[in-house]
Scaffold this active site. Sequence first.
Site, mmCIF file in Angstrom:
data_model
loop_
_atom_site.group_PDB
_atom_site.id
_atom_site.type_symbol
_atom_site.label_atom_id
_atom_site.label_comp_id
_atom_site.label_asym_id
_atom_site.label_seq_id
_atom_site.Cartn_x
_atom_site.Cartn_y
_atom_site.Cartn_z
ATOM 1 N N LYS A 12 0.816 -1.228 0.000
ATOM 2 C CA LYS A 12 0.000 0.000 0.000
ATOM 3 C C LYS A 12 0.842 1.268 0.000
ATOM 4 C CE LYS A 12 -4.036 -2.068 2.124
ATOM 5 N NZ LYS A 12 -5.156 -1.923 3.026
ATOM 6 N N GLU A 50 -1.914 6.945 7.811
ATOM 7 C CA GLU A 50 -2.694 7.845 6.959
ATOM 8 C C GLU A 50 -3.483 8.764 7.859
ATOM 9 O OE1 GLU A 50 -5.490 5.986 4.291
ATOM 10 O OE2 GLU A 50 -3.876 4.852 3.334
ATOM 11 N N ARG A 55 -7.593 -7.827 -8.740
ATOM 12 C CA ARG A 55 -8.294 -9.118 -8.873
ATOM 13 C C ARG A 55 -9.780 -8.849 -9.042
ATOM 14 N NH1 ARG A 55 -10.942 -8.855 -3.927
ATOM 15 N NH2 ARG A 55 -9.728 -7.813 -2.307
#
Length: 472
Positions: A115, A199, A291
């Site tokens: 990430k 974050e 995916r």
Amino acid sequence: MIRKILIANRGEIAVRVIRACAEMDIRSVAIFSEADRFALHVKKADEAYGIGSDELAGYLNPHRIVNLAVETGCDAVHPGYGFLAENPELAAACAARGLIFIGPEADTIRLMGDKSEARRAMAAAGVPITPGSAGNLESLEAALAEAARIGYPVMLKATSGGGGRGIRRCDNPQELKQNYRRVISEAQKAFGRAEVFLEKYIPAPRHIEVQVLGDHYGNVVHLYERDCSIQRRNQKLIELAPSPQLTAEQRQQVGRLAVQAARAAHYRNAGTVEFLFSATGEFYFMEMNTRIQVEHTITEEITGLDIVKEQIRIADGQPLSFRQEDVQINGYAMQFRINAEDPKNDFLPSYGRITRYYAPGGPGVRIDTAIYTGYEIPPYYDSLCAKVIVRGRTWEELLARGRRVLGDIAIGGVRTTLPFYRKILEHPEFQSGRFDTGFLQEHPELLNYSLKQGHDEAALAVAAAIAAHVGL
Ligand code: ADP
Ligand code: ADP
Ligand code: MG
């Protein structure tokens, strides 16, 4: 030309891929653990092979799967979601043995699977990201310093996290200290990697994600957005498409951002770009899932496209057969993830035999599931036991249809999230179409549903009557 596919998965998604194969006249090969001997994907595939007695090891062994695909004459491998779907080793092992991996390249999976790296790449490509630490955190001290710079509250995240695990909100340095070790050990256990980053916490966010498709010739399109804000502990429960919370302009904007993100990653095949949408109207890139997603169904319902078939065509080297302007949204769709869990008991998994299963019908209903009457849900896997998808021409029709369909379906023998969803559908805030990811946490009273007077009894009686009639 793809003529035979090995499906490296189980459950409803394996069945979903088998269905796409059947429509494309492609032979399907299932794999199964000992615990899955009587699973539906095994019965439905053209061929099925045991991959060992261990419940998980076989589904998680890329080399074994690739060997089996070669031995059985497959041209391609479909990974589904979960298991090895975001493991670059399966994609690489396929490439090394001359098999087509139905998904993006191993390097793309590797980049987006991290990430922090993904954030860096997206920022470089001009896609807005949430404010946060520049990379992974080296120590608790570094985390505290970064959090002070970013400003509390912050989200502490595992770099390799997924499925809502390895994420903790921290409102102050004290909480960050407490969560730091916890998230690291959670990440180590669940994902085999211990890196974490920070974050800024976006207050009252909506989870908006965009389905994208990219082919081998540089064509990238988006199939519009899904709103997955109805979550519990960062896990999606109910998904909507399109989002009732976006203006037409915001819809175009987030679609463009997703295509920009996918292009920057030279993205191939189906993928999803996840954004947070703030209360003040900004979109922030959060992560990309490389995916097929659990909730791809609702995008299929509003666009009329079959995303799994598109995945196979793209993997087979065919160019996208439509352009962006050909993709039209028709009405609304909503998916309920029916989990075998007891909401009243802190969503404790509820495994066991499905004593009765009655599937709803009528207009605008779709059920993707691998359960059947008499099926025994094994305790080793995900608790998702059915996806109930409804479609309506308007938001109002969708809500009414959702109520009707959830009243129709019956699953006996295990506890499920069904009665909880019936209650959510009655809630005015849900009905207004305006909710953020805090909705369920802010409404604990939604757990006060009654099982006695619910639709369950009536529907189960119908199921029993039908079973008696056909002599089950
Ligand atoms: P979606 O993004 O399609 O909504 P979920 O987050 O619900 O999917 O995850 C689908 C399945 O994949 C779950 O079983 C989840 O545990 C698994 N999963 C998702 N991400 C990861 C990951 N990074 N590592 C391992 N398993 C994952
Ligand atoms: P996963 O890989 O497990 O899907 P995500 O990074 O996609 O993890 O985040 C999962 C959920 O956590 C989001 O859908 C959102 O509800 C919440 N979340 C993640 N990051 C933030 C943030 N910075 N601020 C607020 N909520 C967040
Ligand atoms: Mg996510």
